[in-house]
Scaffold this active site. Structure first.
Site, short mmCIF file in Angstrom:
data_model
loop_
_atom_site.label_atom_id
_atom_site.label_comp_id
_atom_site.label_asym_id
_atom_site.label_seq_id
_atom_site.Cartn_x
_atom_site.Cartn_y
_atom_site.Cartn_z
N TYR A 37 -9.82 2.78 -0.35
CA TYR A 37 -9.24 2.32 0.93
C TYR A 37 -9.90 3.04 2.10
O TYR A 37 -9.36 4.02 2.62
CB TYR A 37 -7.73 2.56 0.93
CG TYR A 37 -6.99 1.79 -0.13
CD1 TYR A 37 -7.11 0.40 -0.22
CD2 TYR A 37 -6.16 2.44 -1.05
CE1 TYR A 37 -6.44 -0.32 -1.20
CE2 TYR A 37 -5.49 1.72 -2.04
CZ TYR A 37 -5.63 0.35 -2.10
OH TYR A 37 -4.97 -0.35 -3.07
N TRP A 49 -4.93 1.87 7.40
CA TRP A 49 -3.89 0.91 7.01
C TRP A 49 -2.64 1.15 7.83
O TRP A 49 -2.37 2.30 8.22
CB TRP A 49 -3.56 1.07 5.51
CG TRP A 49 -4.22 0.06 4.62
CD1 TRP A 49 -3.64 -1.02 4.05
CD2 TRP A 49 -5.59 0.03 4.19
NE1 TRP A 49 -4.55 -1.71 3.30
CE2 TRP A 49 -5.76 -1.10 3.37
CE3 TRP A 49 -6.71 0.84 4.43
CZ2 TRP A 49 -6.98 -1.43 2.78
CZ3 TRP A 49 -7.92 0.52 3.85
CH2 TRP A 49 -8.05 -0.61 3.04
N TRP A 69 1.05 0.79 7.46
CA TRP A 69 2.20 1.67 7.16
C TRP A 69 1.73 3.01 6.63
O TRP A 69 2.42 4.01 6.77
CB TRP A 69 3.29 1.00 6.35
CG TRP A 69 3.08 0.60 4.92
CD1 TRP A 69 1.95 0.19 4.31
CD2 TRP A 69 4.11 0.57 3.90
NE1 TRP A 69 2.18 -0.12 3.00
CE2 TRP A 69 3.50 0.10 2.71
CE3 TRP A 69 5.47 0.87 3.88
CZ2 TRP A 69 4.22 -0.06 1.51
CZ3 TRP A 69 6.18 0.70 2.68
CH2 TRP A 69 5.55 0.25 1.52
N ASP A 70 0.53 3.06 6.05
CA ASP A 70 -0.04 4.36 5.68
C ASP A 70 -0.17 5.25 6.91
O ASP A 70 0.14 6.45 6.87
CB ASP A 70 -1.44 4.20 5.08
CG ASP A 70 -1.44 3.42 3.78
OD1 ASP A 70 -1.12 2.22 3.81
OD2 ASP A 70 -1.76 4.01 2.72
N TYR A 85 -14.99 -1.69 0.18
CA TYR A 85 -13.74 -2.45 0.09
C TYR A 85 -14.00 -3.92 0.37
O TYR A 85 -14.81 -4.28 1.21
CB TYR A 85 -12.73 -1.91 1.12
CG TYR A 85 -11.41 -2.65 1.13
CD1 TYR A 85 -10.39 -2.27 0.27
CD2 TYR A 85 -11.20 -3.73 1.99
CE1 TYR A 85 -9.18 -2.97 0.28
CE2 TYR A 85 -9.99 -4.42 2.00
CZ TYR A 85 -8.98 -4.04 1.13
OH TYR A 85 -7.79 -4.71 1.14
N GLN A 127 2.14 -5.50 7.97
CA GLN A 127 2.65 -4.68 6.87
C GLN A 127 4.01 -4.13 7.27
O GLN A 127 4.41 -4.28 8.43
CB GLN A 127 1.67 -3.52 6.58
CG GLN A 127 0.92 -3.70 5.27
CD GLN A 127 0.16 -2.46 4.83
OE1 GLN A 127 -0.08 -1.54 5.63
NE2 GLN A 127 -0.22 -2.42 3.57
N ASP A 155 2.00 -5.06 -3.36
CA ASP A 155 1.11 -6.20 -3.58
C ASP A 155 1.45 -7.07 -4.78
O ASP A 155 1.53 -8.28 -4.66
CB ASP A 155 -0.33 -5.70 -3.75
CG ASP A 155 -0.79 -4.84 -2.58
OD1 ASP A 155 0.04 -4.50 -1.71
OD2 ASP A 155 -1.98 -4.49 -2.55
N ARG A 164 -4.46 -1.87 -11.93
CA ARG A 164 -4.62 -2.69 -10.72
C ARG A 164 -4.09 -4.11 -10.96
O ARG A 164 -3.87 -4.51 -12.11
CB ARG A 164 -6.12 -2.75 -10.35
CG ARG A 164 -6.71 -1.43 -9.93
CD ARG A 164 -6.28 -0.99 -8.55
NE ARG A 164 -6.52 -2.01 -7.53
CZ ARG A 164 -6.13 -1.92 -6.26
NH1 ARG A 164 -5.46 -0.86 -5.85
NH2 ARG A 164 -6.39 -2.87 -5.40
N TRP A 224 2.27 -2.05 -8.59
CA TRP A 224 3.67 -2.11 -8.13
C TRP A 224 4.60 -2.70 -9.18
O TRP A 224 5.70 -3.15 -8.85
CB TRP A 224 3.75 -2.91 -6.83
CG TRP A 224 3.14 -2.19 -5.67
CD1 TRP A 224 1.85 -2.31 -5.22
CD2 TRP A 224 3.75 -1.22 -4.81
NE1 TRP A 224 1.64 -1.48 -4.14
CE2 TRP A 224 2.79 -0.80 -3.87
CE3 TRP A 224 5.03 -0.65 -4.75
CZ2 TRP A 224 3.04 0.14 -2.87
CZ3 TRP A 224 5.30 0.28 -3.76
CH2 TRP A 224 4.31 0.67 -2.83
N GLU A 240 -1.98 8.25 -5.82
CA GLU A 240 -1.44 7.09 -5.11
C GLU A 240 -0.07 6.72 -5.68
O GLU A 240 0.85 6.41 -4.93
CB GLU A 240 -2.42 5.91 -5.26
CG GLU A 240 -2.04 4.68 -4.46
CD GLU A 240 -3.06 3.54 -4.59
OE1 GLU A 240 -4.02 3.69 -5.38
OE2 GLU A 240 -2.88 2.51 -3.92
C1 GLC Z 1 -2.35 -1.01 -1.31
C2 GLC Z 1 -0.85 -0.92 -1.24
C3 GLC Z 1 -0.41 -0.92 0.20
C4 GLC Z 1 -1.11 0.21 0.94
C5 GLC Z 1 -2.62 0.18 0.74
C6 GLC Z 1 -3.31 1.43 1.26
O1 GLC Z 1 -2.82 -2.20 -0.80
O2 GLC Z 1 -0.24 -1.93 -1.96
O3 GLC Z 1 0.96 -0.81 0.30
O4 GLC Z 1 -0.82 0.16 2.29
O5 GLC Z 1 -2.91 0.08 -0.63
O6 GLC Z 1 -2.74 2.58 0.71
#
Ligand code: GLC
Length: 421
Positions: A31, A35, A37-38, A83, A104, A166, A198, A350, A393
């Site tokens: 990643y 992002w 909410w991160d 990515y 998000q 996801d 994944r 998830w 994670e």
């Molecule tokens: C994945 C997770 C998502 C998160 C992202 C970065 O896509 O499902 O919730 O924001 O990774 O950590």
């Protein structure tokens, strides 16, 4: 140095290592951008060591805010090849910096309120919160207008990536109505993490189809509403938004007008009644808007109405009982899918694993609604995972093994903000 102190220092190292100049990548390779909410949850970790840096995380995220108020799920500040899908594939119109075209879970207003309330530098915090407030309001208006056009009190999500969870099994049924893409594309995630942890290829093919569809519709909210084959009322997003509305209301009391305060109060009242639609007698569940049916797969997000303060004492006690029952079947709580559900998979993204960020929200909710003992157990489980396994994670709720990306920012941040305190 105590073990706790050593862990906190490791968490600080992770944040610093993932810092890319005012924004934090979730983890290297898998990643490589900012992002949504991160960023918010990671800012809570930064606040413990560097308050200006925490505010900077938020202002860099809001560099991606669209004119219509959508706060994208990814902001592509700097290009990266590690990515997919990147900015060209999203093809989001006229954005500088480039972004994705969905949102998000909206944690930002909650984060800003927490940063403000805990600030040691009061003046700096006031100035930062005042500058962010109008942008937060625009973003919340976008949720309530673009994603709830019928004013039902609950917002719709058009993409599993928007929910932040996801490949939760609740999305299997609505996703089955989505055709797979016919475009060839690379699974870059599988260059970083083993495929058994994944989402499956069949899920990914549908995630990509939805992106292509939304791109062809220019991400126009009314067209998405008319055309998206995937439309869910996600209990997670709705609870996080309901909580964030309350936090935004507190900010409006300091930085907003009386009319804005009344506007936000109306959202809160709408949600209060609408949430009853998601309660199944045992836990809260998401809802498939296309098929008009409950998505009956209990999971950690079903506890989040507690975090929004939407549960009375009786309901909080019932949810605590359920959490205890899950705890009897697992070493670590809170699993993303109930351990006795046939779709529970303890290693696959998830579909079963534990996430430190969700644990923080669930524990915060239990504490808020009077179930302090349950909140403490969840905190202890989280601390044990970080101590025994590290800052992964996500974690196997049975063995505690760490999966997905390592040196993960929001996991480290939750250690600093909460679990290791
Ligand atoms: C994945 C997770 C998502 C998160 C992202 C970065 O896509 O499902 O919730 O924001 O990774 O950590």
């Amino acid at each position: 140095m105590s073990e706790q102190q050593a862990l906190r220092e490791r968490a600080v190292e992770i944040l610093r290592g993932n810092d890319r100049g005012g924004y934090t990548i979730p983890t290297a390779g898998l990643y490589p951008f900012q992002w949504n909410w991160d960023a918010g949850l990671t800012a809570l970790g930064w606040a413990r060591i560097d308050e200006p840096r925490a505010w900077r995380e938020m202002s860099r995220l809001f560099e991606g805010l669209w004119d219509d108020g959508l706060l994208p799920h990814i902001v592509f500040h700097v290009p990266s090849e590690s990515y997919f899908p990147g900015p060209e594939f999203w093809g989001a119109p006229h954005q500088r910096p480039p972004t994705s075209g969905i949102s998000q879970p909206p944690v930002s207003a909650t984060v800003v309120r927490l940063l403000l309330d805990s600030a040691r530098d009061r003046d700096g915090a006031e100035a930062n919160a005042a500058a962010l407030y109008p942008q937060l309001l625009r973003h919340h208006r976008w949720w309530h207008r673009a994603r709830d056009p019928g004013r039902t009190g609950l917002v719709v999500s058009y993409h599993p990536w928007e929910t932040g969870r996801d490949n939760h099994p609740a999305w299997d049924a609505p996703l089955a109505a989505v055709p797979p893409t016919t475009t060839a594309y690379p699974r870059r995630d599988l260059q970083h993490v083993d495929g058994s942890q994944r989402p499956r290829q069949s899920d990914y093919d549908r995630y990509i189809y939805l992106v292509e569809l939304f791109r062809s519709l220019d991400y126009a909210p009314d067209k998405l509403h008319a055309r998206s084959p995937f439309q869910v009322l996600d209990v997670g997003i709705n609870a996080i938004l309901a909580r964030a509305d309350r936090d935004l209301r507190a900010l409006a009391g300091r930085f907003g007008t009386a009319a804005e305060q009344a506007e936000i109060d109306a959202w809160t009242q709408g949600a209060q009644a609408a949430f009853e639609r998601l309660w199944d007698g045992t836990i809260y569940q998401s809802h498939d808007l296309r098929a008009e049916r409950r998505l009956a797969v209990p999971g950690s997000a079903g506890f989040l109405p507690l975090y929004a303060g939407l549960c009375d004492r009786e309901r909080a006690t019932a949810l605590a009982r359920l959490a205890r029952r899950w705890g009897e079947q697992l070493r670590y709580r809170v699993p993303s899918t109930a351990p006795d559900h046939p779709d529970f998979e303890p290693r696959r993204y998830w579909r079963g694993p534990v996430w430190a960020i969700v644990n923080w929200m669930v524990a915060d909710g239990f504490a808020r609604c009077g179930e302090q003992a349950t909140a403490e157990c969840i905190k202890a489980d989280t601390a044990a995972l970080l101590a025994n396994t590290g800052f992964y994670e996500y974690f196997d709720p049975q063995s505690g093994a760490g999966y997905g990306g390592g040196a993960f920012s929001w996991t480290a941040a939750m250690g600093l903000h909460w679990a290791l305190n």
